[in-house]
Design an enzyme around this catalytic site. Structure first.
Site: not given
Lengths: 459, 472
Positions: A62, A137, A162
């Site tokens: 990420k 996210s 997330s």
């Protein structure tokens, strides 16, 4: 081409597979996936790997997690072009075991979102239906995991849901470990007291395998727990396991079709020998408010450092310091980041601080205590991961910020409490995946993981 | 100046002399390292970096708290103090807010007790270097992050001071306490900085920020008193504001108006755990507590039969001076002589050269030669006073210096000179015998001339009286 992680590792171990040739193929396939679903912010052209138990295994990271020599932006223009001089501990742990970093995945700016639509770079599209969101996210991480036609595991990160949200929306498995289980060193902060690095995989085995590599004490992170990693892939039986079903997680706001899928999953658990009982977690209603106040209070201080002086976006220096950093921050941050900075600053200002920031901390303690009491009686708590299936982009556009925040109602409490939780696919509604979340007591990842594995096996 | 009711409180920032910085492992004292070379992702505030608490700095905070008679808190927290300033790499400072290491102490200064509000530890911001001007006039500013993250102790007093002079005395006391604790290096540049708050006759509070040097603190406050009473005379209202002290002009100037209490939006630093200071830990630190200046002054006074004020002068000059005194006494057992020469002459010479005993060429073994020579009348006091200066200059053994000059008169030499004078000044000698006091003055004057002032008048008077008496 082999697509399963387990088979791939065996092939590499037995010497039947050349890792370099394979890496080349992975890059090509990633480019194709990028064109279709845009999960990446940065693709590594020539990925490399060392030796170890997951030698040559493609790993995506990420973009809020620092990678030495690879651009890291946390999904924000204000960090455009920033190449960290160091690897996050989680990344170096994955590399130590032979993991091969293939790219940085798309996300809501600094993690500020539930649908990966607050993005300064690409917005990932759901491989099950490209008119729909991947969730956020960690949307890019889940998107790539769902779309990859090669073995791959994602390093993701959750503050208030997330990992669970995108895993549920894309039909992948997301593990959010106990706060402190995986070092946060090198994670670009959103809300430090809640940020956790975890994994997203196609299967429970995949996500658990990488979590074993990432976990462990790190002296560089003062909140890292002095607890050794373990083999999370050693699933056991769930016979006799005590399962609590919090009724608040099936309330009105939850799509009835989603609730129904999860209930049928619970029946499967019972048929496998678990004892299930409905329970109540009355603090659930207070989760969203106290979560957002805590998160944005911390975030607004974390984001203060981005002022165009030492890294990221820069401009020609004119005027004084205030006008310079104001200009950088006005253009560098997106709308949601600005909203959270302003609200977060307000919540901690003298005169409001006690009413908001301090009160939110108190509620958080109550939520933690409520879970702790529950885990005296139950091994795991089981609930829907998200109240809805992945929404379409046009539906998301119509959501007010408050409505969007309310989508986190089921993921916020375990994230605030720092307890481990796993989202595992449980069924489908309108051909879109539905996730079930399994929560366990602090450092009892293995309990949540074996329930997830049992659900997965019984599909 | 009419009588004004003055209230002054100060915040003192002291750089702690730990090996590494407050929240990372960079060296805390980089010496003359190139700017920005002594840095890492943590003190530069790079994204993803995380602070770690320097346990030694916390221990130093506890030591200071104990020395200032504070209560040590058992659970302490670190907080973020958020404001935008170019010297802050993260645009917040990690400090302590809700629960600092120590609270509610005091320092007794004669009849006055100065309350200590709190002692906490925090990180020093980077150093700003103003180009072509100072904070109010510079064209541009350079930032050196070598200083970013150096551990600081902040010591906050109650507004208990009644005069600038008292503040200065307090600071001198405080700095020697810190030096005795071994937590602070007074030789380090900018290692002690003061923010002073002053209000007069119940008026608004004015803060003077970032003053270095005790003398400057006193001057800045004196200037403020003059300025504020001037304003009052002209019926102007003193406004709440922050001012800057210009050390060259010795004046203060307005930096910014403070319409309300500054709002730093404090939150607990979520990267740092609560620090538990157990009773056992605190008592183990207490056990390590070195002798403090107050106690040492008392001990020196008792042990060496010294006047307490003289002991204080030695002790509050700094630990190295008191150590120097005690070592010297061990080498040559005349505490009265040694302390006299230290307080009245050695300190003056050092001050004049701008040196501290620790970085001077003065050593106990050579210094006691001087005292010993005086005691044995190998040299006169008058000459010794001159000798101190060249000794401090060169560090050369006083015995050698005295030989080099070849002006050392023994008592015998002096007796010889005086008796010659008696013979050669028959008239005056006779008058003296007859009891004329003026004759004594004349003869002493002659003797001083001939001994090149190496003998002192009293000594000569004694010899004259003796010799004249004998001859009658």
């Amino acid at each position: 081409m082999i697509t399963g992680v387990k088979e791939y590792i065996e092939e590499v171990r037995s010497g039947n597979l050349n890792v370099d040739d394979f890496a080349h193929e992975v890059v090509e396939r990633s480019k194709t996936i990028q064109k279709k679903y845009s999960p990446f912010i940065t693709l590594v052209e020539h990925p490399t790997s060392g030796n170890g138990r997951i030698k040559g295994l493609p790993i995506s990271v990420k973009d809020s997690i620092c990678t030495k020599g690879i651009m890291t932006t946390a999904g924000s223009k204000i960090l455009d072009g920033y190449v960290p001089p160091f690897d996050a501990t989680s990344v170096s742990n994955a590399k130590r075991d032979g993991g091969m970093v293939i790219g940085k995945t798309a996300m809501d700016e600094f993690g500020f979102g539930t649908f990966s639509t607050n993005c300064a770079y690409s917005i990932p599209r759901n491989p099950h239906d490209t008119s729909r969101s991947c969730g956020g996210s960690s949307g890019g991480a889940a998107c790539l995991t769902a779309a990859a036609d090669f073995p791959h595991i994602a390093i993701a990160q959750s503050t208030g849901g997330s990992i669970t949200a995108p895993a549920a929306f894309t039909g992948t498995v997301g593990i959010t470990p106990t706060y402190g289980r995986v070092s946060r060193y090198g994670l670009i902060d959103y809300s430090n007291s809640m940020d956790k690095i975890g994994t997203i995989g196609k299967t429970v085995y995949d996500a658990a395998l990488l979590l074993s590599s990432l976990s462990g004490y790190d002296r560089l992170d003062s909140t890292s727990a002095e607890i050794a990693s373990e083999d999370f892939t050693a699933f056991g039986s769930i016979k006799g396991l005590r399962v609590g079903i919090p009724k608040e997680y099936f309330s009105e706001g939850v799509d009835k079709r989603v609730a129904k899928e999860v209930r049928s999953g619970i029946e499967r658990l019972e048929s496998l020998g678990a004892s299930c009982e409905e329970v109540s977690l009355p603090m659930t209603d207070y989760g969203i408010a106290s979560y957002y106040i805590t998160a944005i209070s911390e975030a607004s201080t974390n984001l203060a450092r981005y002022c165009g002086l030492r890294y990221g976006m820069q401009k020609e220096i004119t005027g004084d310091f205030e006008s310079y950093f104001s200009s950088i921050r006005s253009t560098g941050f997106g709308q949601e980041a600005k909203r959270r900075i302003i609200l977060g600053t307000y919540a901690r200002m003298a005169g409001f601080r006690d009413a908001y920031y301090i009160k939110a901390l108190r509620i958080r303690t109550k939520i933690i205590n409520e879970f702790a009491a529950m885990f005296k009686k139950f091994d795991v708590l089981v609930a829907p991961s998200m109240p809805i299936i992945a929404p379409t982009f046009s539906e998301i556009e119509k959501l007010s910020p408050i409505k969007a925040y309310s989508m986190d109602i089921l993921t916020v409490p375990p994230n605030m409490a720092g307890i481990p939780h796993v989202s595992v696919p449980i069924g489908k509604v309108d051909s879109m995946p539905v996730g079930m979340q399994i929560m366990a007591a602090h450092f009892k990842e293995s309990d949540a993981i074996r329930v997830a594995a049992a659900v997965e096996g019984a599909r | 100046m009419a009588e004004h009711k003055i209230m002054i409180g100060i915040e003192t920032h002291v750089q702690l002399n730990t090996k590494s910085k407050m929240f990372c492992s960079d060296r805390s004292e980089p010496g003359d390292a190139e700017p920005n070379s002594n840095t890492c992702p943590v003190c530069l505030g790079f994204p993803g970096s995380k602070p770690r608490i320097n346990r030694k700095a916390v221990e130093y905070g506890i030591l200071i708290g104990i020395a200032l008679n504070c209560r040590i808190n058992s659970n302490v927290f670190f907080s973020r103090k958020a404001y935008f300033y170019p010297d802050l790499s993260k645009n917040f400072q990690i400090t302590q807010y809700e629960i600092p290491i120590a609270e509610e102490g005091y320092v007794q200064m004669g009849d006055d007790r100065i309350g200590i509000t709190r002692v906490h530890v925090e990180e020093d911001p980077a150093r700003l270097i103003y180009q072509n001007g100072d904070i109010t006039s510079a064209e541009s500013v350079l930032i050196d992050y070598n200083r970013a993250g150096v551990p600081l102790a902040e010591i906050v007093t109650e507004p208990d001071f009644k005069s600038p002079k008292q503040v200065r005395n307090f600071l001198e006391r405080l700095s020697s306490v810190l030096e005795y604790l071994g937590v602070y290096d007074p030789a380090r540049e900018m290692s002690l900085r003061v923010d002073a708050n002053i209000s007069m006759d119940g008026g608004e509070r004015v803060e003077i920020k970032n003053i270095t040097g005790f003398e400057s603190v006193e001057k800045a406050l004196n200037y403020e008193i003059v300025r504020q009473s001037g304003m009052r005379r002209m019926a102007a209202t003193v406004q709440r504001e922050t001012r800057h002290f210009n050390a060259e002009l010795k004046t203060t100037s307005a930096l910014r108006k403070k319409e309300y209490e500054e709002d730093y939006g404090y939150i607990f630093d979520p990267d740092l755990p609560m620090v538990t200071l157990s009773e056992a830990h605190v008592s183990s630190i207490k056990a390590k507590m070195p002798e403090l200046p107050e106690q040492r002054a008392e001990r020196l006074s008792k042990e060496y039969g010294m006047d307490i004020s003289r002991a204080c002068v030695i002790v509050y000059n700094g630990k190295p001076m008191a150590d120097f005194f005690e070592t010297s006494v061990k080498l040559y057992n005349n505490p009265d002589g040694i302390s006299n020469w230290i307080v009245n002459y050695l300190m003056k010479s050092l001050n004049w050269r701008g040196e501290r005993i620790s970085n001077s060429k003065v050593r106990p073994n050579t210094f006691v030669e001087l005292v010993e020579m005086v005691d044995k009348n190998e040299i006169t006091e008058r000459y010794a006073k001159e000798l101190v200066k060249s000794y401090v200059d060169t560090g050369t053994s006083p015995r050698k210096l005295a030989e080099g000059e070849k002006v050392v008169l023994t008592e015998k030499d002096i007796v010889k000179i005086v008796s010659d004078i008696i013979v050669n000044n028959k008239k005056a000698s006779d008058e003296l015998k007859a009891g004329k006091k003026e004759a004594m003055q004349f003869l002493i004057g002659e003797a001083l001339k001939q001994t090149k002032r190496q003998a002192n008048p009293n000594e000569i008077r004694e010899i004259l009286t003796k010799l004249i008496g004998k001859s009658t």
